[in-house]
Design an enzyme around this catalytic site. Structure first.
Site, PDB file in Angstrom:
ATOM      1  N   LEU A  93      -3.071  -2.618  -1.593  1.00  0.00           N
ATOM      2  CA  LEU A  93      -2.948  -3.891  -2.094  1.00  0.00           C
ATOM      3  C   LEU A  93      -3.596  -4.775  -0.822  1.00  0.00           C
ATOM      4  O   LEU A  93      -3.104  -4.811   0.125  1.00  0.00           O
ATOM      5  CB  LEU A  93      -1.230  -4.163  -2.134  1.00  0.00           C
ATOM      6  CG  LEU A  93      -1.027  -5.612  -2.480  1.00  0.00           C
ATOM      7  CD1 LEU A  93      -1.563  -5.776  -3.767  1.00  0.00           C
ATOM      8  CD2 LEU A  93       0.555  -5.906  -2.343  1.00  0.00           C
ATOM      9  N   SER A  94      -4.525  -5.315  -1.091  1.00  0.00           N
ATOM     10  CA  SER A  94      -5.133  -6.195  -0.201  1.00  0.00           C
ATOM     11  C   SER A  94      -4.382  -7.486  -0.038  1.00  0.00           C
ATOM     12  O   SER A  94      -4.128  -8.187  -0.835  1.00  0.00           O
ATOM     13  CB  SER A  94      -6.633  -6.650  -0.845  1.00  0.00           C
ATOM     14  OG  SER A  94      -7.326  -5.567  -1.070  1.00  0.00           O
ATOM     15  N   GLU A 148       2.358  -3.994   7.576  1.00  0.00           N
ATOM     16  CA  GLU A 148       1.721  -5.067   8.400  1.00  0.00           C
ATOM     17  C   GLU A 148       2.117  -5.243   9.850  1.00  0.00           C
ATOM     18  O   GLU A 148       3.285  -5.023  10.263  1.00  0.00           O
ATOM     19  CB  GLU A 148       2.009  -6.318   7.686  1.00  0.00           C
ATOM     20  CG  GLU A 148       1.510  -7.646   8.334  1.00  0.00           C
ATOM     21  CD  GLU A 148       2.010  -8.825   7.623  1.00  0.00           C
ATOM     22  OE1 GLU A 148       1.653  -9.967   7.944  1.00  0.00           O
ATOM     23  OE2 GLU A 148       2.659  -8.604   6.632  1.00  0.00           O
ATOM     24  N   ASP A 203      -5.903  -5.603  10.307  1.00  0.00           N
ATOM     25  CA  ASP A 203      -4.689  -5.024  11.145  1.00  0.00           C
ATOM     26  C   ASP A 203      -5.026  -3.829  11.139  1.00  0.00           C
ATOM     27  O   ASP A 203      -4.670  -2.804  12.202  1.00  0.00           O
ATOM     28  CB  ASP A 203      -3.147  -5.476  10.901  1.00  0.00           C
ATOM     29  CG  ASP A 203      -3.011  -5.311   9.464  1.00  0.00           C
ATOM     30  OD1 ASP A 203      -3.721  -4.902   8.657  1.00  0.00           O
ATOM     31  OD2 ASP A 203      -1.603  -5.337   9.144  1.00  0.00           O
ATOM     32  N   CYS A 259       0.747  -1.178   0.150  1.00  0.00           N
ATOM     33  CA  CYS A 259       0.181  -0.014  -0.032  1.00  0.00           C
ATOM     34  C   CYS A 259       0.835   1.265  -0.086  1.00  0.00           C
ATOM     35  O   CYS A 259       1.932   1.131   0.401  1.00  0.00           O
ATOM     36  CB  CYS A 259      -0.911  -0.182   1.316  1.00  0.00           C
ATOM     37  SG  CYS A 259      -1.978  -1.457   1.262  1.00  0.00           S
TER      38      CYS A 259
END
Length: 176
Positions: free
Chosen positions: A58-59, A85, A108, A9
């Site tokens: 970005l999943s 993350e 998250d 992301c």
């Protein structure tokens, strides 16, 4: 640089120093376009007064729309843009649940936002992972930026007489 790293992301934002100047989506759209390779799955913009935040996604962890950003708190006072993350988000989530915090997603990102609301800036000391994030507090009209201890997820800042801006990469800042 691993392929996944270059496609993580991307976050960006701008705050105009003159509070009378109203930020719009056009302030961050060129920056987001420069980071589209990082997050082709989704994007979002948040604007309030002289601030604009942008996000390209970005999943990875939660592929649903629940991970859409900018992510707003239930009371819409806090706004999060987050790249990275949080490895210990499940443990943090469990700790927050014991404190009475409820969740609507498995992301998250939501854990990070609610952890920031609960612990404030001290949340950084609880995080294990790689991150760059910004949290805007609408009531205080303040912006908090953080990156992980090793700079795995960098956050670049540009300041001049007119504004302060940040992004996950340098090229978006060059659009300004």
């Amino acid at each position: 640089m691993p392929e996944i790293e270059s496609r993580m992301c991307g976050i960006c934002g701008i705050i105009y120093k003159n509070e009378a100047f109203e930020a719009s989506a056009q302030a961050v759209m060129p920056m987001m376009e420069q980071m589209k390779h990082r997050g082709p799955d989704d994007s979002g913009i948040y604007c309030n007064k002289n601030l604009a935040l942008g996000f390209v996604r970005l999943s990875i962890i939660d592929l649903s729309k629940a991970g859409h950003q900018p992510m707003l708190s239930e009371d819409e006072n806090y706004v999060l843009v987050f790249n990275g993350e949080i490895f210990n988000y499940i443990e943090l989530r469990e700790e927050l649940v014991k404190l009475g915090v409820s969740f609507i997603s498995k992301t998250d990102s939501e854990v990070l936002l609610k952890a920031f609301i609960h612990w404030g800036e001290e949340v950084q000391h609880k995080l294990n992972g790689m991150w760059a994030f910004a949290v805007y507090n609408k009531n205080e009209h303040s912006l908090f930026l953080s990156r992980d201890r090793y700079g795995i997820k960098p956050i670049y800042v540009l300041e001049n007489e007119q504004f302060i801006s940040f992004a996950s990469e340098i090229p978006p800042l060059l659009t300004l």
